[in-house]
Design a protein around this motif. Sequence first.
Motif, PDB file in Angstrom:
ATOM      1  N   GLN A 206      18.552 -10.886  29.042  1.00 11.26           N
ATOM      2  CA  GLN A 206      18.448  -9.490  29.475  1.00 11.26           C
ATOM      3  C   GLN A 206      17.009  -9.150  29.841  1.00 11.26           C
ATOM      4  O   GLN A 206      16.758  -8.450  30.820  1.00 11.26           O
TER       5      GLN A 206
ATOM      6  N   THR B 293      22.972  -2.978  24.962  1.00  4.93           N
ATOM      7  CA  THR B 293      22.885  -2.533  26.359  1.00  4.93           C
ATOM      8  C   THR B 293      21.435  -2.190  26.718  1.00  4.93           C
ATOM      9  O   THR B 293      20.724  -1.580  25.934  1.00  4.93           O
TER      10      THR B 293
ATOM     11  N   ARG C  45      23.669  -0.277  36.128  1.00  9.33           N
ATOM     12  CA  ARG C  45      23.841   0.788  35.136  1.00  9.33           C
ATOM     13  C   ARG C  45      25.317   1.150  35.005  1.00  9.33           C
ATOM     14  O   ARG C  45      25.835   1.377  33.928  1.00  9.33           O
TER      15      ARG C  45
ATOM     16  N   ASN D 123      26.974  -1.528  33.078  1.00 11.38           N
ATOM     17  CA  ASN D 123      26.639  -1.369  31.669  1.00 11.38           C
ATOM     18  C   ASN D 123      27.516  -0.301  31.016  1.00 11.38           C
ATOM     19  O   ASN D 123      28.023  -0.470  29.913  1.00 11.38           O
TER      20      ASN D 123
ATOM     21  N   LYS E 108      26.203 -10.172  33.082  1.00  4.42           N
ATOM     22  CA  LYS E 108      27.274  -9.181  33.061  1.00  4.42           C
ATOM     23  C   LYS E 108      28.594  -9.805  33.488  1.00  4.42           C
ATOM     24  O   LYS E 108      29.642  -9.511  32.934  1.00  4.42           O
TER      25      LYS E 108
END
Lengths: 276, 382
Positions: free
Chosen positions: A61, A182, A191, A194, B4
């Motif tokens: 991340q 997150t 976003r 997320n 993701k």
Amino acid sequence: MTGIGQIWDLVILSPLINVLVIISSVMLNNFGLAIIVLTLIIRVATLPLTVKQLKSTRAMQAMQPKMAEIQKKYARDRQKLAEEQMRLYKESGISPAGCAIPMLIQFPIWIALFQAIVRALAAVPEDFMNLSLHLYTSWPVVYASVPLNPSFLWLDMATPDKFLILPILVGASMWVQQKMVTITSTDPKQRQQNQMMLWMMPLMFAFFTLQFPSGLALYWIVSNLFSIGIQYRITGWGELIPVKQVVSNTPTMDTRFTKRNELQSGKTDSDGEKKS
Amino acid sequence: MHLKRVKIVFVAAAALVLFSLVGCQSTGAVARGWSGVAVTQADVYVATLEGKLASINITTHNRNWSDYKVLAPAPSGINALIPSCSGSSLPVAIYGTPATIGGLIYIAGYDGKVIAVTASSGQERWLYPRSEYLAPIVGGIFVSGSNIYFGTSKGEVYALDAATGDLKWKFQAGDKIWATPIVDNGVVFIGSFDRNIYAINADTGVQKWKRAIDGTMVASPVVKNGVVYFGAFDRYCYAINAADGSLKWRSAMAENWFWADVIVAGENVYAPNRDGNVYVLKITDGTLVQKISVDAPVSSSPVMVNNSVVVISSSVPNTPDRAVMYSIDTTTNTRRQLAEFTEKVTAPLSAGNGIIYVHTDNDVLYAVDAQNGTKLWNLSLK
């Protein structure tokens, strides 16, 4: 498939079921406590994998802004993009599989625990009949403990919580866990993703809990709380309790998390100065 | 972005795994039922795995009337919002073998409803309770005199008027009851998950005695010459004096649960076990006479045909579907394979006029010649 199923039953599922039954017996035939204890044992046993996964995830991340830059820069050159991505991974000392492999290893364990709880609950007669095939004949305590007492607090472990408290707890604990991992992104698309992740998992599992036995919901709650604790130890509260920006320029993810951890450990004051 | 995607894939995989593991049912498995077959002179009655009562003519093998479908309770709560998971889309599981007397057939559903249907036309005569539902019923119904008797998963024992369905009395045991009660000499005998066997006055519902045993009991007891015989989950078989509940004997320990009923024949008790053996015990003191292997676990209650005990063993989960029927000669205690099926069998066996009836887990009814094991006919109940 049959062979794999038999091996799975013999090596993983049956031992877990018997351990669950024995723990229940030790806990004065309290199946709810047995689920809590076994879940904690499993989570502690797989802790190194969890920590590795969390650290890898966090590092991945933290790398995202740089990755986004590269993607933007080499959007029309896929080969160069791949090269640059690999270079970035190499420079950062991160393996893309670093977060996936520990998760993959843990996944069968979670499934086995899940199945063990379902089998031991044996809510319908067919399940109950087949439970006998998993019990160890040489362990009299196992036979003496079955059928397990499904009552725990206000719950029947074999049926969904009619007061809807467990679905709320499952959803809430999962939301907290998700929120902690997150990262706020400047990219609207990311976003949005997320946000979707943040709400999808908790809602999905809360929905499952409406349908599933309370014993499984208890397992999810305990597991989530454990994850929250571990997550806190490694990365702090994350986005759950956002820390004010302390670096004037746009921070990298690394500096933000370093700063947050420093703040939480009391090493710096609110201006970023190290305390004497 | 890459991370993701990985996460989304994992979420989707987790959802799929969860659904495949647990399905729509809240309990991890669907209650399907394992009804045996009620045999009369001309017809057989069986509850299908689709929650229907079928009446089949023994000679023509045709249905006497359209199957009577047990209506599932209306979905409630969250189930009402999920069409695919709602109660109305799932059949009611029926575990107990139908009981029949006086032109009526009785069935008890896992939804907690007892239904009387006319044997001649399949018309519903009465329901109990009329509007509400009892706890799930797993055991069967026993008919004695003008009453029917059954137990529920809340540990209640009910006596109803067989003709009208009116409540005669209700008795509360300490835990679930999955066994079918039996009535002998004016006394109801029934075992419970609370590890007791109860003797209850069949007319009044007053407890006569209860006897603690070391295991749960789901088999129906057998009463012969004032002694109650049964096997339990503690892996022992018991003989209890019917008069006062005193223990006559407890057998040697088996390796798994006694799920099926025992059969008392001659000087011996024949007790099939989930360990894949039939334990032959001396009726006088429970001494092990012989242990006869039937190769796979037995959950179906056996039947007595002439001088033989007929047992069916069935393969375990994650193995190919297979069931083998054996005949055990009670004079020599030797086993003989009668028939083999490429399906699993959980339902109890039934017999009549030299024919053994087998209801398989694939919802097929077989009629097997008790002498030579020939499959005389079969009928899909779907």
